[in-house]
Scaffold this motif. Structure first.
Motif, PDB file in Angstrom:
ATOM      1  N   ARG A 161      37.727  25.217  72.404  1.00 16.35           N
ATOM      2  CA  ARG A 161      37.679  24.209  71.342  1.00 16.35           C
ATOM      3  C   ARG A 161      36.250  23.671  71.141  1.00 16.35           C
ATOM      4  O   ARG A 161      36.075  22.591  70.598  1.00 16.35           O
ATOM      5  N   SER A 170      44.501  17.724  70.003  1.00 14.43           N
ATOM      6  CA  SER A 170      45.715  17.055  70.472  1.00 14.43           C
ATOM      7  C   SER A 170      45.323  15.986  71.490  1.00 14.43           C
ATOM      8  O   SER A 170      44.180  15.940  71.973  1.00 14.43           O
ATOM      9  N   GLU A 173      44.093  17.509  74.718  1.00 16.58           N
ATOM     10  CA  GLU A 173      42.759  18.088  74.579  1.00 16.58           C
ATOM     11  C   GLU A 173      41.696  16.994  74.538  1.00 16.58           C
ATOM     12  O   GLU A 173      40.632  17.121  75.150  1.00 16.58           O
ATOM     13  N   THR A 203      49.299  20.097  80.878  1.00 16.11           N
ATOM     14  CA  THR A 203      47.979  19.536  80.578  1.00 16.11           C
ATOM     15  C   THR A 203      47.536  18.600  81.690  1.00 16.11           C
ATOM     16  O   THR A 203      46.351  18.564  82.049  1.00 16.11           O
ATOM     17  N   ARG A 294      41.119  27.710  62.410  1.00 10.61           N
ATOM     18  CA  ARG A 294      42.270  28.427  62.991  1.00 10.61           C
ATOM     19  C   ARG A 294      43.114  29.176  61.977  1.00 10.61           C
ATOM     20  O   ARG A 294      44.076  29.853  62.347  1.00 10.61           O
ATOM     21  N   VAL A 297      48.172  27.380  60.370  1.00 10.99           N
ATOM     22  CA  VAL A 297      48.784  26.828  61.580  1.00 10.99           C
ATOM     23  C   VAL A 297      50.244  26.511  61.276  1.00 10.99           C
ATOM     24  O   VAL A 297      50.537  25.752  60.355  1.00 10.99           O
ATOM     25  N   ALA A 299      52.873  24.566  62.534  1.00 12.48           N
ATOM     26  CA  ALA A 299      53.234  23.498  63.464  1.00 12.48           C
ATOM     27  C   ALA A 299      54.739  23.451  63.689  1.00 12.48           C
ATOM     28  O   ALA A 299      55.218  23.243  64.809  1.00 12.48           O
ATOM     29  N   SER A 319      52.704  20.358  75.246  1.00 13.29           N
ATOM     30  CA  SER A 319      51.819  19.850  74.201  1.00 13.29           C
ATOM     31  C   SER A 319      51.512  20.952  73.194  1.00 13.29           C
ATOM     32  O   SER A 319      51.198  22.080  73.563  1.00 13.29           O
ATOM     33  N   GLY A 320      51.615  20.604  71.896  1.00 16.20           N
ATOM     34  CA  GLY A 320      51.327  21.571  70.838  1.00 16.20           C
ATOM     35  C   GLY A 320      52.509  22.396  70.403  1.00 16.20           C
ATOM     36  O   GLY A 320      52.378  23.272  69.533  1.00 16.20           O
ATOM     37  N   THR A 325      55.426  16.640  65.359  1.00 17.00           N
ATOM     38  CA  THR A 325      55.450  16.935  63.922  1.00 17.00           C
ATOM     39  C   THR A 325      56.883  16.935  63.406  1.00 17.00           C
ATOM     40  O   THR A 325      57.165  16.392  62.325  1.00 17.00           O
TER      41      THR A 325
END
Length: 531
Positions: A161, A170, A173, A203, A294, A297, A299, A319-320, A325
């Motif tokens: 990243r 996120s 991150e 994470t 990217r 995406v 989501a 996460s992610g 969302t």
């Protein structure tokens, strides 16, 4: 040699002692772990060591024993005594009464400390990740700073990243970039207050590994708080357990953690629920967007989901995965790219993608949501946050009774709940603020409650209280809950059914125990603490 010494330290906020007569010695190069329930005084201690002005001791002293340059006031740990300073002078050993020294010495010590706080991302949001790190490096030319920044990002596993803008990361991150940024300052002491409180287990493990490599193995003195006892046990050399501002036990981390966990009550297990009528139906819901870095995406990518009235339904994933969302689409905060989102209100099915008073405007007053990045009104008391601030107009005495009732529901005992009413959010611990935010959602008695990572900053005992309060709210108020979580243990304790999300898709829906069978052995290790 003692690096930091607390001598009979007491800190009082409006007559309440957050820390009582605390005496501790922290040796150079060691890791002190602080364990305790929310509100025990952990964060107060961290902020006091950092030199945050609101946390000056009411009584007692905080002594830093440092090697200090008499010429330029450069500060190093005590083992640097007698060494040459970069200005050419010789470093001298000195005991500094931190809160009663001169301003220059006070600031010199502060500059040599680094801090990570829960839910606080001290980043330049419009800068790239690499620029955020290089800006924190105090010395060196641009090329040297780039190499050091890349080394730190590799340690925190964020090299993928490097060119991303900070605001697009996120939460997990961002926390890893914060860690790299704090290490870039070359601190002599590292203060970490619940650094992984809101992160999923995968994470969190990355952050813990980085703390071990970047802090502990480099011999940097560290003080860390966490509501994850296993984390404290793995990182600490010495552990103190505090409760109501006083030391209950201290010593070997493994022994103290074992004693602390004996205090954690077993949660009330979910009873089998009777299937009612569907309340939420999602069909082929998608949320795609385009990123320059990217590309497309996905989501949320073609989700089908049905939640029944009175159900406690979990959406689980790392996460992610797309969990948050999906919850935002249901609440109407994010527009889907495609698909249907319908909520039953009485006998009518309302299309949540349709704006206006005849569309989702009819349903919104009956929805409650606790965001992962929740916030309270800082200039309102707890009572104000639970009433006027959310347009809940009630007679004064009834408002107080209702506020105490809902605070009890999220794990406070009655006398402590009453004492909280006139406090402001900045007088509460992180875990206490989290529970007040949950109470703020529940007090309006919504028909559907969306909880995004509801256990993020909670210690194990509070976590059990919250699980029990969700079950009671469902049973007593006929509320339906959608729990968004990476905490599989919590979902097992509280949810009737659950869905596992990966990469925007629903992998499986069923009994939470069935969801566990879909996890690979490494995933089980990261998402479960008990099997």
């Amino acid at each position: 040699m003692a690096f930091i010494t607390l001598e009979n330290v007491t800190k009082t906020f409006k007559g309440r002692e957050a820390i009582k007569d605390l005496s501790i010695k922290i040796e150079e190069g060691t890791v002190l772990g602080i364990l305790g329930r929310s509100g025990a005084g952990k964060s107060v201690l961290i902020n006091m060591l950092r030199g945050m002005k609101e946390y000056k001791p009411t009584k007692g002293k905080v002594i830093y024993t440092v090697a200090i340059c008499p010429e330029c006031l450069h500060i190093e740990p005590p083992s640097y005594e007698g060494k040459e300073c970069k200005c050419g002078a010789t470093l001298e050993l000195k005991d500094v009464d931190f809160w009663n020294t001169d301003k220059k010495t006070f600031n010199a010590i502060r500059r040599r400390s680094a801090i990570m706080l829960q839910r606080t991302f001290a980043l330049y949001e419009d800068d790239t990740v690499i620029d955020n790190i290089t800006r924190a490096i105090p010395e060196g030319d641009y090329e040297e700073k780039i190499y050091k920044a890349l080394e730190l990002l590799e340690m925190t596993q964020m090299t993928h990243r490097v060119t991303h803008v900070a605001r697009d990361l996120s939460g997990g991150e961002k926390q890893r970039v914060v860690l790299a940024r704090q290490l870039a300052k070359d601190p002599m002491i590292f203060l970490a207050d619940e650094p992984t409180g809101t992160l999923d287990p995968k994470t969190a493990e990355l952050v813990h590994d980085a703390l071990i490599k970047g802090v502990k193995e480099k011999g940097i003195t560290m003080v860390i708080t966490s509501h994850w006892p296993e984390v404290i046990k793995d990182l600490s050399d010495h552990l103190i357990w505090i409760d109501k501002g006083e030391i209950v036990e201290e010593g070997d981390p493994e022994d103290i953690v074992a004693k602390f966990m004996e205090q954690v009550p077993a949660p009330e297990r979910v009873k089998e629920y009777e299937v009612a009528e569907p309340l939420i139906i999602m069909r082929n819901v998608k949320k795609h967007y385009y990123s320059i870095e990217r590309g497309v995406v996905k989501a949320v990518d073609g989700v089908d989901l049905t939640v029944y009235e009175g159900e406690i339904f979990g959406v689980v994933g790392l996460s992610g995965a797309g969990k948050t969302t999906l919850s935002r689409i249901l609440f109407g905060l994010t527009e889907p790219s495609d698909g249907e989102v319908c909520v039953r209100l009485g006998d009518d099915w309302i299309d949540m993608t349709e704006k206006g008073p005849l569309g989702r405007g009819r349903v919104t007053p009956y929805l409650g949501i606790l965001h992962q990045e929740y916030s309270l009104y800082p200039h309102r008391t707890v009572l104000g946050n639970l009433t006027e601030a959310i347009s809940l107009e009630l007679p004064a005495e009834f408002a107080k009774m209702k506020a105490i009732y809902v605070l009890k529901a999220v794990g406070f005992d009655e006398s402590y709940a009453e004492s909280l009413l006139e406090k402001f959010p900045d007088e509460l611990s992180g875990g206490e603020r989290h529970r007040v935010a949950l109470a703020q959602v529940l007090i309006k008695e919504p028909k559907i409650v969306i909880l995004d990572e509801p256990t993020g900053t909670m210690d194990p005992i509070t976590r059990v209280h919250v699980a029990d309060s969700i079950i009671r709210a469902r049973d007593e108020l006929n509320q339906t809950f959608l729990v968004i979580s990476h905490d599989m243990d919590f979902v097992l304790d509280v949810c009737d059914r659950a869905s596992l999300m990966r990469a925007g898709k629903i992998i499986k829906t069923g009994d939470p125990k069935e969801i566990v069978t879909e996890l690979t052995p490494p995933e089980k290790e990261k998402m479960l603490t008990e099997e």
